[in-house]
Design a protein around this motif. Structure first.
Motif, PDB file in Angstrom:
ATOM      1  N   ALA A 161      -0.436   6.452   7.791  1.00  0.00           N
ATOM      2  CA  ALA A 161      -1.325   7.609   7.695  1.00  0.00           C
ATOM      3  C   ALA A 161      -2.668   7.243   7.098  1.00  0.00           C
ATOM      4  O   ALA A 161      -2.732   6.658   6.028  1.00  0.00           O
ATOM      5  CB  ALA A 161      -0.676   8.699   6.851  1.00  0.00           C
ATOM      6  N   SER A 162      -3.697   7.618   7.803  1.00  0.00           N
ATOM      7  CA  SER A 162      -5.028   7.399   7.250  1.00  0.00           C
ATOM      8  C   SER A 162      -5.418   8.559   6.342  1.00  0.00           C
ATOM      9  O   SER A 162      -6.312   8.438   5.528  1.00  0.00           O
ATOM     10  CB  SER A 162      -6.041   7.238   8.379  1.00  0.00           C
ATOM     11  N   ASN A 163      -4.746   9.674   6.477  1.00  0.00           N
ATOM     12  CA  ASN A 163      -5.060  10.856   5.672  1.00  0.00           C
ATOM     13  C   ASN A 163      -4.042  11.081   4.555  1.00  0.00           C
ATOM     14  O   ASN A 163      -3.662  12.206   4.263  1.00  0.00           O
ATOM     15  CB  ASN A 163      -5.154  12.092   6.571  1.00  0.00           C
ATOM     16  N   ILE A 164      -3.634  10.018   3.904  1.00  0.00           N
ATOM     17  CA  ILE A 164      -2.602  10.101   2.861  1.00  0.00           C
ATOM     18  C   ILE A 164      -3.050  10.971   1.687  1.00  0.00           C
ATOM     19  O   ILE A 164      -2.226  11.596   1.032  1.00  0.00           O
ATOM     20  CB  ILE A 164      -2.158   8.693   2.413  1.00  0.00           C
ATOM     21  N   ASN A 165      -4.347  11.033   1.426  1.00  0.00           N
ATOM     22  CA  ASN A 165      -4.853  11.854   0.325  1.00  0.00           C
ATOM     23  C   ASN A 165      -4.528  13.336   0.521  1.00  0.00           C
ATOM     24  O   ASN A 165      -4.369  14.071  -0.446  1.00  0.00           O
ATOM     25  CB  ASN A 165      -6.361  11.667   0.148  1.00  0.00           C
ATOM     26  N   PHE A 166      -4.421  13.773   1.758  1.00  0.00           N
ATOM     27  CA  PHE A 166      -4.061  15.156   2.039  1.00  0.00           C
ATOM     28  C   PHE A 166      -2.675  15.490   1.490  1.00  0.00           C
ATOM     29  O   PHE A 166      -2.410  16.615   1.077  1.00  0.00           O
ATOM     30  CB  PHE A 166      -4.103  15.410   3.551  1.00  0.00           C
ATOM     31  N   PHE A 167      -1.792  14.516   1.451  1.00  0.00           N
ATOM     32  CA  PHE A 167      -0.403  14.736   1.058  1.00  0.00           C
ATOM     33  C   PHE A 167      -0.134  14.481  -0.426  1.00  0.00           C
ATOM     34  O   PHE A 167       0.916  14.848  -0.926  1.00  0.00           O
ATOM     35  CB  PHE A 167       0.520  13.850   1.896  1.00  0.00           C
ATOM     36  N   LYS A 168      -1.047  13.843  -1.124  1.00  0.00           N
ATOM     37  CA  LYS A 168      -0.741  13.417  -2.494  1.00  0.00           C
ATOM     38  C   LYS A 168      -0.494  14.574  -3.462  1.00  0.00           C
ATOM     39  O   LYS A 168       0.203  14.394  -4.449  1.00  0.00           O
ATOM     40  CB  LYS A 168      -1.815  12.475  -3.026  1.00  0.00           C
ATOM     41  N   ASN A 169      -0.987  15.751  -3.175  1.00  0.00           N
ATOM     42  CA  ASN A 169      -0.736  16.906  -4.039  1.00  0.00           C
ATOM     43  C   ASN A 169       0.502  17.698  -3.624  1.00  0.00           C
ATOM     44  O   ASN A 169       0.898  18.623  -4.322  1.00  0.00           O
ATOM     45  CB  ASN A 169      -1.953  17.824  -4.067  1.00  0.00           C
ATOM     46  N   HIS A 170       1.085  17.341  -2.489  1.00  0.00           N
ATOM     47  CA  HIS A 170       2.233  18.103  -1.967  1.00  0.00           C
ATOM     48  C   HIS A 170       3.546  17.333  -1.987  1.00  0.00           C
ATOM     49  O   HIS A 170       4.610  17.931  -1.939  1.00  0.00           O
ATOM     50  CB  HIS A 170       1.977  18.526  -0.519  1.00  0.00           C
TER      51      HIS A 170
ATOM     52  N   SER B 108       6.653  11.808  -9.546  1.00  0.00           N
ATOM     53  CA  SER B 108       6.848  10.405  -9.216  1.00  0.00           C
ATOM     54  C   SER B 108       8.255   9.960  -9.607  1.00  0.00           C
ATOM     55  O   SER B 108       8.790  10.387 -10.630  1.00  0.00           O
ATOM     56  CB  SER B 108       5.818   9.548  -9.979  1.00  0.00           C
ATOM     57  N   LEU B 109       8.841   9.117  -8.776  1.00  0.00           N
ATOM     58  CA  LEU B 109      10.155   8.526  -9.027  1.00  0.00           C
ATOM     59  C   LEU B 109      10.049   7.010  -8.862  1.00  0.00           C
ATOM     60  O   LEU B 109       9.420   6.531  -7.938  1.00  0.00           O
ATOM     61  CB  LEU B 109      11.194   9.054  -8.034  1.00  0.00           C
ATOM     62  N   THR B 110      10.674   6.281  -9.764  1.00  0.00           N
ATOM     63  CA  THR B 110      10.656   4.829  -9.669  1.00  0.00           C
ATOM     64  C   THR B 110      12.083   4.314  -9.524  1.00  0.00           C
ATOM     65  O   THR B 110      12.958   4.676 -10.316  1.00  0.00           O
ATOM     66  CB  THR B 110      10.014   4.213 -10.932  1.00  0.00           C
ATOM     67  N   PHE B 111      12.304   3.500  -8.518  1.00  0.00           N
ATOM     68  CA  PHE B 111      13.604   2.869  -8.289  1.00  0.00           C
ATOM     69  C   PHE B 111      13.547   1.493  -8.924  1.00  0.00           C
ATOM     70  O   PHE B 111      12.660   0.697  -8.668  1.00  0.00           O
ATOM     71  CB  PHE B 111      13.882   2.729  -6.787  1.00  0.00           C
ATOM     72  N   ILE B 112      14.533   1.205  -9.773  1.00  0.00           N
ATOM     73  CA  ILE B 112      14.606  -0.092 -10.441  1.00  0.00           C
ATOM     74  C   ILE B 112      15.891  -0.769 -10.001  1.00  0.00           C
ATOM     75  O   ILE B 112      16.977  -0.163 -10.051  1.00  0.00           O
ATOM     76  CB  ILE B 112      14.571   0.079 -11.980  1.00  0.00           C
ATOM     77  N   ASN B 113      15.788  -2.007  -9.589  1.00  0.00           N
ATOM     78  CA  ASN B 113      16.941  -2.764  -9.081  1.00  0.00           C
ATOM     79  C   ASN B 113      17.651  -2.016  -7.956  1.00  0.00           C
ATOM     80  O   ASN B 113      18.876  -1.921  -7.948  1.00  0.00           O
ATOM     81  CB  ASN B 113      17.923  -3.108 -10.209  1.00  0.00           C
TER      82      ASN B 113
ATOM     83  N   GLY C 217       0.822  -1.215   0.000  1.00  0.00           N
ATOM     84  CA  GLY C 217       0.000   0.000   0.000  1.00  0.00           C
ATOM     85  C   GLY C 217       0.848   1.254   0.000  1.00  0.00           C
ATOM     86  O   GLY C 217       2.066   1.208  -0.150  1.00  0.00           O
ATOM     87  N   ASN C 218       0.201   2.369   0.155  1.00  0.00           N
ATOM     88  CA  ASN C 218       0.866   3.668   0.171  1.00  0.00           C
ATOM     89  C   ASN C 218       1.166   4.084   1.604  1.00  0.00           C
ATOM     90  O   ASN C 218       0.309   3.996   2.472  1.00  0.00           O
ATOM     91  CB  ASN C 218      -0.010   4.721  -0.494  1.00  0.00           C
ATOM     92  N   LYS C 219       2.383   4.566   1.811  1.00  0.00           N
ATOM     93  CA  LYS C 219       2.810   5.018   3.134  1.00  0.00           C
ATOM     94  C   LYS C 219       3.576   6.317   2.992  1.00  0.00           C
ATOM     95  O   LYS C 219       4.285   6.526   2.008  1.00  0.00           O
ATOM     96  CB  LYS C 219       3.736   3.993   3.805  1.00  0.00           C
ATOM     97  N   LEU C 220       3.437   7.174   3.980  1.00  0.00           N
ATOM     98  CA  LEU C 220       4.279   8.365   4.048  1.00  0.00           C
ATOM     99  C   LEU C 220       5.622   7.947   4.629  1.00  0.00           C
ATOM    100  O   LEU C 220       5.683   7.074   5.491  1.00  0.00           O
ATOM    101  CB  LEU C 220       3.635   9.411   4.948  1.00  0.00           C
ATOM    102  N   ILE C 221       6.692   8.587   4.145  1.00  0.00           N
ATOM    103  CA  ILE C 221       8.016   8.285   4.690  1.00  0.00           C
ATOM    104  C   ILE C 221       8.756   9.576   5.036  1.00  0.00           C
ATOM    105  O   ILE C 221       8.509  10.630   4.456  1.00  0.00           O
ATOM    106  CB  ILE C 221       8.870   7.419   3.736  1.00  0.00           C
ATOM    107  N   THR C 222       9.679   9.449   5.977  1.00  0.00           N
ATOM    108  CA  THR C 222      10.494  10.580   6.399  1.00  0.00           C
ATOM    109  C   THR C 222      11.806  10.578   5.622  1.00  0.00           C
ATOM    110  O   THR C 222      12.091   9.651   4.870  1.00  0.00           O
ATOM    111  CB  THR C 222      10.828  10.486   7.904  1.00  0.00           C
ATOM    112  N   LYS C 223      12.620  11.598   5.856  1.00  0.00           N
ATOM    113  CA  LYS C 223      13.916  11.672   5.159  1.00  0.00           C
ATOM    114  C   LYS C 223      14.838  10.523   5.546  1.00  0.00           C
ATOM    115  O   LYS C 223      15.747  10.195   4.816  1.00  0.00           O
ATOM    116  CB  LYS C 223      14.587  13.022   5.407  1.00  0.00           C
TER     117      LYS C 223
END
Length: 185
Positions: A137-146, A178-183, A124-130
């Motif tokens: 987070a149950s309110n992940i939609n709040f962050f998707k535009n930021h 969006s960024l995708t990590f491959i291998n 699923g989708n999770k917020l992550i720190t540096k």
């Protein structure tokens, strides 16, 4: 009359101190109906105010619920260590402090973690720190535009360094969502 006015509060403070010391020595008050407990409750040493500072993403109601779970008699019986552990178990909490404020208050100060990206994984989708810590987070939609979205195995572990590189080029960073990590790179 002045002596009586001075003795009354002094007696309450002394009795409160003795009760608190008894609690430390016994680790737990054996009876909620003890005369000292009743005296303290009758003289205002019950939890009436919960002051919460520093929360933005954590529900105040969830913190109040934790405190009320431990609120069984007078304010000295509140198990601050257990409350602290329960508060710290919230993935949003970076640091917390809980204090008893006599005669009838608890003060909770919280520093929340700061999310820097949304990690899309098989779970699923999770917020992550540096630091790559996952914030549930149950309110992940709040962050998707930021926040940028990252995908890939171990992407959460490398996101901080990648975002630092991307942010150095303002033109580029404004167009990346969006960024995708491959291998794992």
């Amino acid at each position: 009359i002045a002596i009586i006015l001075w003795i009354g509060p002094t007696f309450i403070i002394l009795l409160s101190f003795l009760y608190f010391m008894h609690q430390i020595n016994e680790n737990q008050i054996s009876s909620k109906n003890s005369s000292i407990n009743n005296f303290l409750i009758n003289n205002g040493f019950t939890l009436k105010n919960i002051k919460i500072f520093g929360v933005k993403n954590i529900s105040r109601q969830s913190l109040i619920k934790i405190i009320n779970t431990y609120n069984t008699s007078n304010i000295f019986n509140l198990d601050l260590n257990e409350m602290h552990k329960k508060i710290e178990s919230n993935t949003w909490v970076k640091e917390s402090k809980i204090e008893r404020v006599l005669p009838n208050s608890i003060k909770i100060s919280i520093v929340e973690k700061t999310p820097i990206a949304i990690w899309q994984s098989n779970y699923g989708n999770k917020l992550i720190t540096k630091n790559g810590e996952i914030i549930s987070a149950s309110n992940i939609n709040f962050f998707k535009n930021h926040l940028p979205i990252i995908k890939g195995n171990k992407a959460n572990e490398y996101i901080s360094s990648i975002l630092n590189i991307v942010r150095k080029n303002q033109d580029l960073s404004q167009h990346i969502w969006s960024l995708t990590f491959i291998n794992e790179r």
